[in-house]
Scaffold this motif. Structure first.
Motif, PDB file in Angstrom:
ATOM      1  N   GLU A  14      -7.403 -16.510 -16.273  1.00  0.00           N
ATOM      2  CA  GLU A  14      -8.167 -16.582 -15.026  1.00  0.00           C
ATOM      3  C   GLU A  14      -8.020 -17.970 -14.432  1.00  0.00           C
ATOM      4  O   GLU A  14      -7.847 -18.949 -15.153  1.00  0.00           O
ATOM      5  N   GLY A  15      -8.082 -18.045 -13.106  1.00  0.00           N
ATOM      6  CA  GLY A  15      -8.000 -19.338 -12.463  1.00  0.00           C
ATOM      7  C   GLY A  15      -8.030 -19.230 -10.957  1.00  0.00           C
ATOM      8  O   GLY A  15      -7.831 -18.161 -10.390  1.00  0.00           O
ATOM      9  N   VAL A  16      -8.307 -20.363 -10.320  1.00  0.00           N
ATOM     10  CA  VAL A  16      -8.341 -20.463  -8.865  1.00  0.00           C
ATOM     11  C   VAL A  16      -7.433 -21.613  -8.471  1.00  0.00           C
ATOM     12  O   VAL A  16      -7.605 -22.729  -8.944  1.00  0.00           O
ATOM     13  N   THR A  17      -6.445 -21.329  -7.611  1.00  0.00           N
ATOM     14  CA  THR A  17      -5.530 -22.366  -7.140  1.00  0.00           C
ATOM     15  C   THR A  17      -5.334 -22.226  -5.641  1.00  0.00           C
ATOM     16  O   THR A  17      -5.642 -21.191  -5.058  1.00  0.00           O
ATOM     17  N   LEU A  18      -4.817 -23.279  -5.028  1.00  0.00           N
ATOM     18  CA  LEU A  18      -4.498 -23.253  -3.606  1.00  0.00           C
ATOM     19  C   LEU A  18      -2.998 -23.092  -3.418  1.00  0.00           C
ATOM     20  O   LEU A  18      -2.213 -23.733  -4.105  1.00  0.00           O
ATOM     21  N   ASP A  19      -2.614 -22.224  -2.488  1.00  0.00           N
ATOM     22  CA  ASP A  19      -1.216 -22.047  -2.108  1.00  0.00           C
ATOM     23  C   ASP A  19      -1.178 -22.147  -0.587  1.00  0.00           C
ATOM     24  O   ASP A  19      -1.293 -21.149   0.110  1.00  0.00           O
ATOM     25  N   GLY A  20      -1.084 -23.389  -0.085  1.00  0.00           N
ATOM     26  CA  GLY A  20      -1.178 -23.611   1.360  1.00  0.00           C
ATOM     27  C   GLY A  20      -2.610 -23.387   1.813  1.00  0.00           C
ATOM     28  O   GLY A  20      -3.529 -24.010   1.310  1.00  0.00           O
ATOM     29  N   ASP A  21      -2.804 -22.454   2.747  1.00  0.00           N
ATOM     30  CA  ASP A  21      -4.150 -22.136   3.236  1.00  0.00           C
ATOM     31  C   ASP A  21      -4.778 -20.971   2.486  1.00  0.00           C
ATOM     32  O   ASP A  21      -5.916 -20.599   2.762  1.00  0.00           O
ATOM     33  N   ILE A  22      -4.033 -20.373   1.566  1.00  0.00           N
ATOM     34  CA  ILE A  22      -4.531 -19.207   0.841  1.00  0.00           C
ATOM     35  C   ILE A  22      -4.985 -19.618  -0.549  1.00  0.00           C
ATOM     36  O   ILE A  22      -4.302 -20.354  -1.250  1.00  0.00           O
ATOM     37  N   VAL A  23      -6.141 -19.108  -0.942  1.00  0.00           N
ATOM     38  CA  VAL A  23      -6.675 -19.358  -2.274  1.00  0.00           C
ATOM     39  C   VAL A  23      -6.208 -18.212  -3.172  1.00  0.00           C
ATOM     40  O   VAL A  23      -6.448 -17.044  -2.868  1.00  0.00           O
ATOM     41  N   VAL A  24      -5.519 -18.552  -4.255  1.00  0.00           N
ATOM     42  CA  VAL A  24      -5.040 -17.548  -5.203  1.00  0.00           C
ATOM     43  C   VAL A  24      -6.038 -17.473  -6.350  1.00  0.00           C
ATOM     44  O   VAL A  24      -6.336 -18.484  -6.983  1.00  0.00           O
ATOM     45  N   VAL A  25      -6.549 -16.264  -6.577  1.00  0.00           N
ATOM     46  CA  VAL A  25      -7.547 -16.058  -7.626  1.00  0.00           C
ATOM     47  C   VAL A  25      -6.980 -15.071  -8.643  1.00  0.00           C
ATOM     48  O   VAL A  25      -6.666 -13.931  -8.307  1.00  0.00           O
ATOM     49  N   LYS A  26      -6.853 -15.527  -9.879  1.00  0.00           N
ATOM     50  CA  LYS A  26      -6.374 -14.664 -10.959  1.00  0.00           C
ATOM     51  C   LYS A  26      -7.560 -14.270 -11.826  1.00  0.00           C
ATOM     52  O   LYS A  26      -8.310 -15.142 -12.281  1.00  0.00           O
ATOM     53  N   VAL A  27      -7.733 -12.953 -12.020  1.00  0.00           N
ATOM     54  CA  VAL A  27      -8.832 -12.454 -12.851  1.00  0.00           C
ATOM     55  C   VAL A  27      -8.275 -11.493 -13.890  1.00  0.00           C
ATOM     56  O   VAL A  27      -7.258 -10.846 -13.675  1.00  0.00           O
ATOM     57  N   LYS A  28      -8.951 -11.394 -15.015  1.00  0.00           N
ATOM     58  CA  LYS A  28      -8.524 -10.517 -16.097  1.00  0.00           C
ATOM     59  C   LYS A  28      -8.882  -9.057 -15.838  1.00  0.00           C
ATOM     60  O   LYS A  28      -8.239  -8.164 -16.361  1.00  0.00           O
ATOM     61  N   GLU A  29      -9.907  -8.837 -15.042  1.00  0.00           N
ATOM     62  CA  GLU A  29     -10.382  -7.477 -14.776  1.00  0.00           C
ATOM     63  C   GLU A  29      -9.347  -6.651 -14.021  1.00  0.00           C
ATOM     64  O   GLU A  29      -8.604  -7.175 -13.202  1.00  0.00           O
ATOM     65  N   ARG A  30      -9.347  -5.357 -14.283  1.00  0.00           N
ATOM     66  CA  ARG A  30      -8.482  -4.431 -13.559  1.00  0.00           C
ATOM     67  C   ARG A  30      -9.179  -4.021 -12.258  1.00  0.00           C
ATOM     68  O   ARG A  30     -10.402  -4.031 -12.179  1.00  0.00           O
ATOM     69  N   PRO A  31      -8.412  -3.654 -11.238  1.00  0.00           N
ATOM     70  CA  PRO A  31      -9.015  -3.270  -9.957  1.00  0.00           C
ATOM     71  C   PRO A  31      -9.560  -1.841  -9.982  1.00  0.00           C
ATOM     72  O   PRO A  31      -9.098  -0.958  -9.258  1.00  0.00           O
ATOM     73  N   VAL A  32     -10.537  -1.600 -10.849  1.00  0.00           N
ATOM     74  CA  VAL A  32     -11.134  -0.282 -10.998  1.00  0.00           C
ATOM     75  C   VAL A  32     -12.630  -0.393 -10.755  1.00  0.00           C
ATOM     76  O   VAL A  32     -13.295  -1.246 -11.353  1.00  0.00           O
ATOM     77  N   GLU A  33     -13.155   0.449  -9.869  1.00  0.00           N
ATOM     78  CA  GLU A  33     -14.593   0.522  -9.591  1.00  0.00           C
ATOM     79  C   GLU A  33     -15.194  -0.825  -9.201  1.00  0.00           C
ATOM     80  O   GLU A  33     -16.329  -1.130  -9.556  1.00  0.00           O
ATOM     81  N   GLY A  34     -14.433  -1.661  -8.514  1.00  0.00           N
ATOM     82  CA  GLY A  34     -14.950  -2.933  -8.025  1.00  0.00           C
ATOM     83  C   GLY A  34     -15.094  -4.022  -9.072  1.00  0.00           C
ATOM     84  O   GLY A  34     -15.643  -5.089  -8.795  1.00  0.00           O
ATOM     85  N   LYS A  35     -14.581  -3.793 -10.268  1.00  0.00           N
ATOM     86  CA  LYS A  35     -14.719  -4.793 -11.339  1.00  0.00           C
ATOM     87  C   LYS A  35     -13.975  -6.078 -11.005  1.00  0.00           C
ATOM     88  O   LYS A  35     -14.468  -7.175 -11.264  1.00  0.00           O
ATOM     89  N   ALA A  36     -12.783  -5.953 -10.433  1.00  0.00           N
ATOM     90  CA  ALA A  36     -12.014  -7.152 -10.075  1.00  0.00           C
ATOM     91  C   ALA A  36     -12.736  -7.932  -8.977  1.00  0.00           C
ATOM     92  O   ALA A  36     -12.767  -9.166  -9.009  1.00  0.00           O
ATOM     93  N   ASN A  37     -13.331  -7.243  -7.999  1.00  0.00           N
ATOM     94  CA  ASN A  37     -14.065  -7.929  -6.935  1.00  0.00           C
ATOM     95  C   ASN A  37     -15.248  -8.711  -7.499  1.00  0.00           C
ATOM     96  O   ASN A  37     -15.495  -9.853  -7.096  1.00  0.00           O
ATOM     97  N   LYS A  38     -15.962  -8.115  -8.436  1.00  0.00           N
ATOM     98  CA  LYS A  38     -17.090  -8.811  -9.068  1.00  0.00           C
ATOM     99  C   LYS A  38     -16.595 -10.039  -9.838  1.00  0.00           C
ATOM    100  O   LYS A  38     -17.239 -11.085  -9.820  1.00  0.00           O
ATOM    101  N   ALA A  39     -15.453  -9.891 -10.498  1.00  0.00           N
ATOM    102  CA  ALA A  39     -14.893 -11.015 -11.251  1.00  0.00           C
ATOM    103  C   ALA A  39     -14.446 -12.135 -10.310  1.00  0.00           C
ATOM    104  O   ALA A  39     -14.600 -13.316 -10.629  1.00  0.00           O
ATOM    105  N   VAL A  40     -13.905 -11.768  -9.148  1.00  0.00           N
ATOM    106  CA  VAL A  40     -13.487 -12.765  -8.150  1.00  0.00           C
ATOM    107  C   VAL A  40     -14.701 -13.571  -7.690  1.00  0.00           C
ATOM    108  O   VAL A  40     -14.661 -14.809  -7.640  1.00  0.00           O
ATOM    109  N   ILE A  41     -15.778 -12.881  -7.371  1.00  0.00           N
ATOM    110  CA  ILE A  41     -16.993 -13.567  -6.917  1.00  0.00           C
ATOM    111  C   ILE A  41     -17.532 -14.480  -8.012  1.00  0.00           C
ATOM    112  O   ILE A  41     -17.885 -15.640  -7.755  1.00  0.00           O
ATOM    113  N   ALA A  42     -17.572 -13.984  -9.240  1.00  0.00           N
ATOM    114  CA  ALA A  42     -18.090 -14.789 -10.352  1.00  0.00           C
ATOM    115  C   ALA A  42     -17.224 -16.033 -10.594  1.00  0.00           C
ATOM    116  O   ALA A  42     -17.748 -17.131 -10.805  1.00  0.00           O
ATOM    117  N   LEU A  43     -15.904 -15.863 -10.540  1.00  0.00           N
ATOM    118  CA  LEU A  43     -15.000 -16.985 -10.779  1.00  0.00           C
ATOM    119  C   LEU A  43     -15.089 -18.028  -9.663  1.00  0.00           C
ATOM    120  O   LEU A  43     -15.122 -19.232  -9.927  1.00  0.00           O
TER     121      LEU A  43
END
Length: 85
Positions: A14-43
């Motif tokens: 997991e991690g948060v990095t900058l790529d120009g003007d875009i923020v790249v967010v890596k999360v371990k959660e799979r994109p199922v039932e909003g789990k990845a979105n919750k992980a993005v917010i938490a991170l």
């Protein structure tokens, strides 16, 4: 402040990095039932040291490209924390 995110779900690290003007967010959660979105917010909340309630996904809930609205912190403070390693 509104940020453009590129989310990479199912990442090994997991991690948060900058790529120009875009923020790249890596999360371990799979994109199922909003789990990845919750992980993005938490991170992001942990990285920016703000409450999870201050972050809202305003578009792209079903996409890897998202826009999030961040309250509770000013733009300069957010930018500075995102640039930290």
């Amino acid at each position: 402040m509104i940020l453009q995110l590129k989310v990479k779900p199912s990442s090994k690290q997991e991690g948060v990095t900058l790529d120009g003007d875009i923020v790249v967010v890596k999360v371990k959660e799979r994109p199922v039932e909003g789990k990845a979105n919750k992980a993005v917010i938490a991170l992001l909340a942990k990285k920016l040291k703000i409450a999870k309630g201050c972050i809202e996904i305003i578009s792209g809930k079903g996409s890897k490209l998202k826009r999030v609205k961040i309250d509770c912190a000013d733009e300069d403070e957010i930018t500075m924390k995102l640039k930290e390693a």
